[in-house]
Design a protein around this motif. Structure first.
Motif, PDB file in Angstrom:
ATOM      1  N   PHE A  76       0.851  -1.196   0.000  1.00  0.00           N
ATOM      2  CA  PHE A  76       0.000   0.000   0.000  1.00  0.00           C
ATOM      3  C   PHE A  76       0.883   1.242   0.000  1.00  0.00           C
ATOM      4  N   THR A  77       0.557   2.184  -0.868  1.00  0.00           N
ATOM      5  CA  THR A  77       1.264   3.464  -0.938  1.00  0.00           C
ATOM      6  C   THR A  77       0.262   4.594  -0.751  1.00  0.00           C
ATOM      7  N   GLU A  78       0.797   5.760  -0.386  1.00  0.00           N
ATOM      8  CA  GLU A  78      -0.069   6.916  -0.155  1.00  0.00           C
ATOM      9  C   GLU A  78      -0.799   7.350  -1.411  1.00  0.00           C
ATOM     10  N   SER A  79      -0.219   7.036  -2.586  1.00  0.00           N
ATOM     11  CA  SER A  79      -0.870   7.438  -3.833  1.00  0.00           C
ATOM     12  C   SER A  79      -2.218   6.750  -4.022  1.00  0.00           C
ATOM     13  N   SER A 114      -4.599  10.149  -8.747  1.00  0.00           N
ATOM     14  CA  SER A 114      -3.229   9.723  -9.025  1.00  0.00           C
ATOM     15  C   SER A 114      -3.214   8.616 -10.072  1.00  0.00           C
ATOM     16  N   ARG A 127      -7.746   0.761   0.989  1.00  0.00           N
ATOM     17  CA  ARG A 127      -7.334   0.935   2.381  1.00  0.00           C
ATOM     18  C   ARG A 127      -6.067   0.149   2.639  1.00  0.00           C
ATOM     19  N   PRO A 128      -5.268   0.570   3.649  1.00  0.00           N
ATOM     20  CA  PRO A 128      -4.058  -0.208   3.974  1.00  0.00           C
ATOM     21  C   PRO A 128      -4.409  -1.508   4.678  1.00  0.00           C
ATOM     22  N   THR A 133      -4.494   6.638  -1.944  1.00  0.00           N
ATOM     23  CA  THR A 133      -5.537   7.413  -1.264  1.00  0.00           C
ATOM     24  C   THR A 133      -6.014   8.585  -2.117  1.00  0.00           C
ATOM     25  N   ASP A 134      -5.277   8.867  -3.221  1.00  0.00           N
ATOM     26  CA  ASP A 134      -5.618   9.971  -4.113  1.00  0.00           C
ATOM     27  C   ASP A 134      -6.269   9.406  -5.373  1.00  0.00           C
ATOM     28  N   TYR A 189      -3.626   5.105  -8.545  1.00  0.00           N
ATOM     29  CA  TYR A 189      -5.013   4.777  -8.173  1.00  0.00           C
ATOM     30  C   TYR A 189      -5.830   4.424  -9.403  1.00  0.00           C
TER      31      TYR A 189
END
Length: 1377
Positions: free
Chosen positions: A471-474, A480, A513-514, A476-477, A483
């Motif tokens: 899981f990466t922060e991207s 991106s 979700r992570p 959540t966007d 995503y």
């Protein structure tokens, strides 16, 4: 309808009942005149409708009437006449009889005559509240008495009165009268004016008329617009209009107007700029602005947002939506989407503000409308084989066929209609029960929109899948590339996997979700077929292999639009039931259920869930307001999980009935015992004792009149206080009426016999009761369950706490405790509940935030104040309760969960958490210091909490404490120690073997036997006590005690407070012997005075002086005897540990009265002696007769003490504040300050006598100075000076030793010396008299001077000895607790 037939049956039944009454011998005691009487019997009949039948019965004597009444009372209702008719009630309402001059008609209980009847026929009793009980005639129209409840029903009318005046002063005067006057005006017995207001004032202006509203009145919006407003229109109303309304309307109350209609406008502003920095800056300004922005009274700006950003691209323009905004589906298709279409919307289109439109809020997009088209294709062919092949292909094809994201081909008209299709339905198809289906009601078919398309109900099934991806922060966007890429790949698989289920519409990802990567997605369909969805879920992991391995099985979840079924109404303390299911779809076999409250799983002992018959029931016991909120139920089916939600909006505070459940009263004929019952508003209550005695209010009182007090046995009566219109909240009062003499009597608990138990109701805002038992003539509190209602609710809520809810809960607790601080401090049950709450918080919370700790300390600060000392004493006296130990343990637990550095200060608590390296040395506050040397630790956190008033909370018992001293009768324990410093709690994450603590004493008068102690939670079966293991006393210098310990926990110091036990017997022995000798000396003194009376009373001065001496000795002798008698009534805690130390009120009051009287007489006879000396020295040539002197002497000596003693009793005895409650028979100090009636007169007399001695000595010294002074006079002066120098410290010795026992309460030598000199001090009058008698043999030339000197010395010594010695004894003995 068979009413006509049943009337005859009713009449026969009534006649039969009347005739049968002749068989009864017992009846009530109502006495009627002997003449013939008429009874009106009202019968209530229910025959599909309710009927009232009145029957007039003529009887000739009172006995027949009594028998009828008895028969009616003994009859059980209802009486069933047939299946449709029953008699619900038969009552005698009216009794009419001849008076010789006419008739009188009396109403029975609960019935009365109306006001019109009372006035028309004349009332023979008083008219009260518009009704009367008797009239002087029989109404010719057959009327009878009516129920009082119906006659007293109130009707409100609003009357508008128009007053024409031209004088403004008249208007202002009327306005002031209405403002300052009473609104209640009685116009007659049944008509009252309750409120008068001026609403509208109309006046002439240059343009016509203006009508202005008074305060709290307004014109409605339509009138303001219709007639024109002459002021601002606010909230859709105005205060002035420009005309007199022709329809006679006036201003109305502001509370009657409906709220103004609020219009919302969406304004689009287009900004042309190429500066990205400007756009970002403007975006930041808008995000940081607080809304709404008030533009004027009518307009406010509620929100400003960027919606659309258009920019040049390589192919033209692109318009991208900001967060929470999207392009609609038609625009995405019309102009082309430059991202994925999700939920029939997209975030980017390839056009520049088409038609001036912009992105819309995601909340404004309606669900996609599904249009269904019927397309007919005509195929021209003669090849039958081609037609058969095409038919086979169509039959074997799986529907629907997805043409693109927006279009699919379904199997409409699958079976073919064999009649006309009307409103998109038909009455016949060419198939036999297709799929087991059958014809449906015409009301179940979807409402048709137009001739060629329909709206289908789309149902969402939510699911999630866990993929073996990082899981990466991207992710959540949603904009991106990462995503969008993963979303697109998963959507393709989902579309392919679920397209085969019935009614499939589409499937799409909603987010990530992570947890590796958890993809949440939704499958939309027009129907939910659980087995098909389950099969697709089982195949999904294999289909996802091309993207990533799947960890867990996929579980589908369908949320029903039908809410949970909630029972109601729900009251606090009751049971709330919520029912989930059964599901409206087939979810397979249900294996269980999961309930959540506000998104959190429910885990509570008072909340139970049961699952059976495809539904689950949640039972919430002992409901509280905090149980209101959103509930969610999940039924776990084999193929699919079924979810239902429901919101409980309100849990009503149940009525809290407050009364005395047990009352004892001594029977005195005709006395009234009030019984009071109260409940909080808006509830009302009524008293019942077989019948309803009082009208309903929220606080009622029934006055029980005592009768038949000559009976020999005790009797009990039970009264029920019932909440009106609400069952299940009845409370009873048991009234015990006895004839024996009352042993106990006070205003709170009333009267009672020895060992009687009674109760007292709690204060408003509390529930429970106080129970007391009559023991030794006084009521003793044995149980107190009065608890503040809000704290009780918080206690119940704390039992269900979870980590997420702790911060908000602690804030609510702190706020509630500080709001009710005064009530809480005086309620031991509430304090105990708060400690339980804090313990529950400590057990739930692992990591304690700063806010949680601050809230807890603010709560504790309230319950450890000085005003809570008595409540803690009551709690600590319970041998099975360890509330104080639990409080300290909870505080230690919470301090262990703190993180980081922290400082919190309240009025009584100081917390500090800091870091130290190697050693820690700090003055924590002005009274406590700590030193931890050479630990070799680095970056170690240390937490210190100083509780400056915890000596009010913690018992002073140590490890040697005698458990038998627990006393549940007087609610006290009697240890020999006191906590003499603040309590210091120290927590550290490492092991410490050397710590030095320094404390300033709380009570500097305690100095011996200091103990350095810590609180050991395990002593006395986990009750806890102070223990000195591992702690050593170092020094006690300048009231600072230093200790050394080899461990850390909660520390303080103990010091001895009482006489050392080892010398108590010796002190008692010395006191008994000394007092015996003193009493004997007084008797000998009186005998000697009587023997030499004639020789020493030859003149009036000597006579009066010896009268004073005899009465002084006699008063002291009688007072000491009364003192010994009073001491025999009281038990000393030091000698009778564990006993009841309460003094008996009657005997102790008698002994105290006589002690008070004779000790005052002692001081007043001293005053007589002083005044006599002053008179003979200052007024040398004045002469007063012996009788006059005696009258003055006895008036002062016994009259004044008697007046003071009687007034003291009269003022303090009615409130039980004349004497102390325990330990000794003497005047009360703590409650009424009755002791001042002894202290003030005694100190005043001592002061006056000392002044007299000074004046006399001054006159003698002036006469004796100079060369002419005679030798005898000089000798006399030497004698005076020598006696004063010797006798003053001698007679002040007892006083000094008494003060010494206060300063050093455990010093053996001081106590023994005090007991010795105190017991023998009455030798003083005899010794002084013997010494001075030698001076009487001087030569005649100096006899006068010598006698004067003797008198001065005697008066001085007597004043010093009696005043200082005796008065100090009583001050030390009785004033100190």
């Amino acid at each position: 309808m068979e009413l006509s037939k049943n009337v005859l049956v009713i009449f026969v039944l009534a006649v039969t009942l009347i005739l049968e009454t002749r068989n009864f011998n017992e009846y009530s005691r109502v006495v009627l005149p002997v003449s013939q009487q008429s009874l009106v019997i009202t019968i209530l009949v229910h025959d599909l409708k309710n009927y009232t039948v009145d029957i007039i019965v003529n009887v000739s004597d009172a006995e027949t009437y009594q028998n009828i009444q008895f028969a009616l009372n003994a009859t059980s209702f209802p009486i069933h006449l047939d299946n449709n008719t029953e008699i619900t009630e038969i009552s005698v309402t009216t009794v009419c009889f001849s008076t010789g001059s006419g008739f009188k008609c009396n109403c029975v209980e609960e019935f009365a005559w109306s006001y019109n009847n009372c006035v028309t026929y004349g009332a023979c009793d008083s008219i009260s509240s518009g009704i009367c009980k008797c009239i002087n005639a029989i109404p010719p129209d057959g009327q009878s008495c009516q129920p009082i409840s119906e006659l007293l029903a109130q009707v409100e009318y609003e009357v508008e009165v128009e007053l024409n005046v031209t004088d403004i002063e008249t208007l202002n005067h009327l306005r002031s009268q209405l403002i300052n006057g009473s609104y209640f005006l009685a116009l007659g017995p049944t008509v009252n004016v309750t409120h008068i207001n001026i609403t509208t004032v109309c006046s002439l202006t240059i343009d016509g008329f203006q009508c202005r509203c008074e305060d709290q009145f307004r014109w409605s919006c339509d009138q303001c617009l219709k007639y024109g407003s002459c002021d601002n229109i606010t909230d859709g109303t105005c205060g002035c209009i420009g005309t007199v309304p022709p329809d006679g309307q006036y201003c109305q109350s502001v509370y009657q107007h409906t709220p103004a209609v609020v219009f919302e406008y969406l304004i689009t502003v287009e900004l042309n700029t190429t500066d990205v920095t400007l756009i970002d800056g403007l975006r930041n300004v808008l995000n940081s602005t607080s809304y709404p922005i008030i533009l004027n009274e009518q307009i406010q700006l509620s929100d400003v947002n960027f919606t659309t950003v258009c920019s040049m691209s390589s192919d033209g323009f692109q318009c991208t939506c900001e967060d929470q905004y999207r392009w609609s589906c038609d625009q995405c298709l019309k102009y082309g989407s430059c991202d994925n279409i999700t939920d029939d919307t997209c975030g980017c289109i390839n056009a520049f503000f088409p038609d001036g439109q912009h992105c819309q809020s995601v909340y404004q997009h309606a669900p996609a409308v599904v249009f269904e088209y019927l397309i007919t294709v005509e195929l021209n062919t003669t090849d039958v084989t081609l037609i058969d092949g095409l038919r086979n292909v169509l039959n074997s094809t799986s529907y629907p066929i997805i043409l693109n994201e927006q279009i699919q081909l379904s199997d409409c008209l699958k079976y073919g209609s064999c009649d006309n299709i009307t409103d998109d339905t038909c009455g016949c198809i060419n198939a036999f029960f297709p799929g087991g289906q059958h014809c449906q009601s015409v009301y179940q078919h979807s409402k048709f929109i137009c001739s060629n398309y329909y709206i289908h109900s789309i149902m969402n099934v939510t699911m999630s899948i866990r993929l073996d991806l990082e899981f990466t922060e991207s992710l959540t966007d949603k904009l991106s590339p990462a995503y969008r890429d993963l979303e697109s790949r998963i959507n393709s698989v989902l579309q392919e996997q679920y397209r085969g289920i019935s009614g499939f519409h589409r499937a799409f990802v909603t987010g990530f979700r992570p947890g590796s990567v958890i993809a949440d997605f939704v499958v939309q369909a027009t129907e939910v077929n659980a087995p098909e969805i389950a099969e697709a879920n089982n195949n999904l992991p294999q289909a996802m292999e091309s993207i990533a391995p799947v960890f867990d099985p996929v579980v589908a979840q369908y949320t029903s639009p039908t809410p949970l079924n909630v029972s109601g109404p729900i009251y606090t303390g009751g049971t709330m039931m919520l029912t989930c299911g059964p599901p409206d779809i087939d979810v397979g076999t249900i294996s269980g259920s999961v309930w959540k409250f506000e998104g959190l799983a429910i885990n509570s002992d008072r909340i139970k869930a049961t699952t059976a018959d495809r539904q689950s029931t949640l039972m919430v016991n002992n409901a509280i307001p905090a149980d209101a909120g959103l509930y969610e139920c999940t039924l776990e089916g084999r193929d699919l999980h079924f979810v239902q939600t429901g919101k409980v909006t309100e849990i009503i505070q149940a009525p809290i009935v407050r009364l005395q459940s047990k009352v004892s009263v001594q029977c005195e004929e005709g006395d009234v015992q009030p019984l009071q019952c109260c409940v909080q508003s808006p509830y009302t209550v009524s008293w019942f004792n077989g019948i309803n005695n009082l009208t309903s209010t929220n606080c009622i009182q029934y006055n029980y009149t005592m009768q038949n007090c000559n009976r020999s046995q005790t009797r009990e009566e039970i009264f029920t206080c019932r909440v009106n219109e609400l069952e299940g909240y009845d409370q009873t009062t048991t009234l015990t009426v006895f004839i024996q003499p009352a042993e106990c009597n006070d205003t709170q608990y009333g009267t009672g016999r020895e060992d009687d138990t009674v109760s007292a109701r709690c204060d408003a805002g509390q529930e429970g009761e106080k129970t007391a038992r009559c023991q030794n003539g006084q009521w003793r509190l044995v149980q107190d369950t009065c608890i503040v209602v809000q704290i009780k609710l918080l206690l119940i809520e704390s039992q269900d706490l979870v980590v997420e809810t702790v911060p908000e809960f602690v804030g609510n607790l702190s706020k509630a405790v500080m709001t009710d601080a005064a009530q809480i401090s005086n309620s031991s049950a509430t304090i105990s509940a708060i400690v339980d709450i804090i313990n529950n918080v400590a057990n739930v919370t692992i990591v304690v935030s700063d806010d949680i700790m601050e809230g807890v300390l603010e709560t504790i600060d309230v319950i450890i104040g000085d005003d809570s000392r008595e409540s803690w004493s009551f709690l600590n006296s319970n041998q099975t309760s360890n509330v104080s130990s639990e409080l300290l343990g909870s505080l230690e637990t919470l301090s262990n969960g703190l993180n980081g550095t922290l400082t919190i200060e309240t009025q009584r608590i100081q917390l500090n958490r800091t870091v130290f390296n190697d050693s820690f040395n700090a003055m924590l506050n002005s009274s406590v210091a700590i030193n931890i040397p050479n630990t070799n630790f680095s970056n170690v956190f240390i937490t210190t909490i100083i509780l400056s008033t915890l000596n009010n909370v913690m018992p002073a018992r140590d490890s040697t404490f005698n458990v038998s001293l627990f006393n549940a009768t007087t609610n006290e324990t009697v240890p020999d120690n006191a906590i003499n410093a603040a309590v210091l709690l120290v927590q550290i994450s490492e092991t410490i073997s050397n710590v030095t603590l320094s404390y300033n004493k709380l009570n500097e008068s305690l100095s011996l036997h200091p103990q350095c102690v810590f609180w050991n939670f395990t002593l006395f079966d986990d009750l806890g006590a102070w223990d000195d293991e591992g702690c050593t006393f170092v020094s006690d210098i300048n009231n600072t005690v230093t200790c050394s310990c080899n461990h850390l926990t909660s520390f303080s110091i103990l010091m001895a407070t009482n006489i050392p036990p080892s010398i108590r017997f010796a002190l008692d022995l010395i006191t008994y012997i000394g007092v015996g000798i003193s009493l004997a000396s007084l008797v000998i003194c009186l005998i000697i005075e009587g023997y030499v009376w004639k020789d020493i009373t030859r003149n009036s001065t000597a006579f009066m002086r010896h009268v004073s001496i005899i009465n002084t000795a006699l008063s002291l002798l009688i007072a000491d005897i009364c003192f010994i008698i009073g001491a025999s009534f009281a038990k000393n805690p030091l000698e009778d540990a564990g006993d009841d130390y309460t003094v008996p009120v009657g005997p102790c009051s008698t002994a105290t009265f006589f002690m008070h009287f004779f000790y005052l007489a002692l001081f007043f006879w001293m005053l007589v002696s002083g005044l006599l000396l002053f008179y003979r020295i200052v007024m040398v040539f004045s002469h007063m007769s012996k009788s006059t002197m005696l009258a003055i002497g006895f008036t002062l000596g016994y009259g004044c003490p008697l007046i003071i003693a009687v007034i003291t009793v009269a003022v303090t005895a009615p409130g039980n504040g004349y004497i102390r409650e325990d330990n000794a028979c003497w005047l009360n100090w703590f409650e009424t300050k009755a002791l001042l009636a002894m202290v003030i007169p005694a100190l005043t007399i001592v002061f006056i006598n000392i002044l007299i001695v000074i004046v006399v000595l001054f006159k003698m010294l002036r006469r004796g100075m100079g060369d002419a002074a005679q030798t005898d006079e000089k000798h006399t002066m030497v004698v005076i000076i020598r006696c004063v120098a010797i006798l003053t410290p001698l007679f002040g010795l007892t006083w000094s030793l008494g003060v010494g026992t206060m300063i050093s309460s455990t010093d053996v030598g001081i106590h023994i010396a005090f007991a010795f000199f105190n017991s023998l001090q009455v030798f003083a009058p005899m010794d002084i008299r013997a010494i001075l008698s030698r001076s009487t043999s001087t030569p005649a030339s100096g006899s006068n001077q010598t006698r004067v000197s003797s008198s001065v010395l005697f008066q001085y010594n007597k004043t010093i000895s009696v005043a200082l010695s005796y008065f100090s004894v009583f001050t030390l003995t009785f004033l100190l607790p």
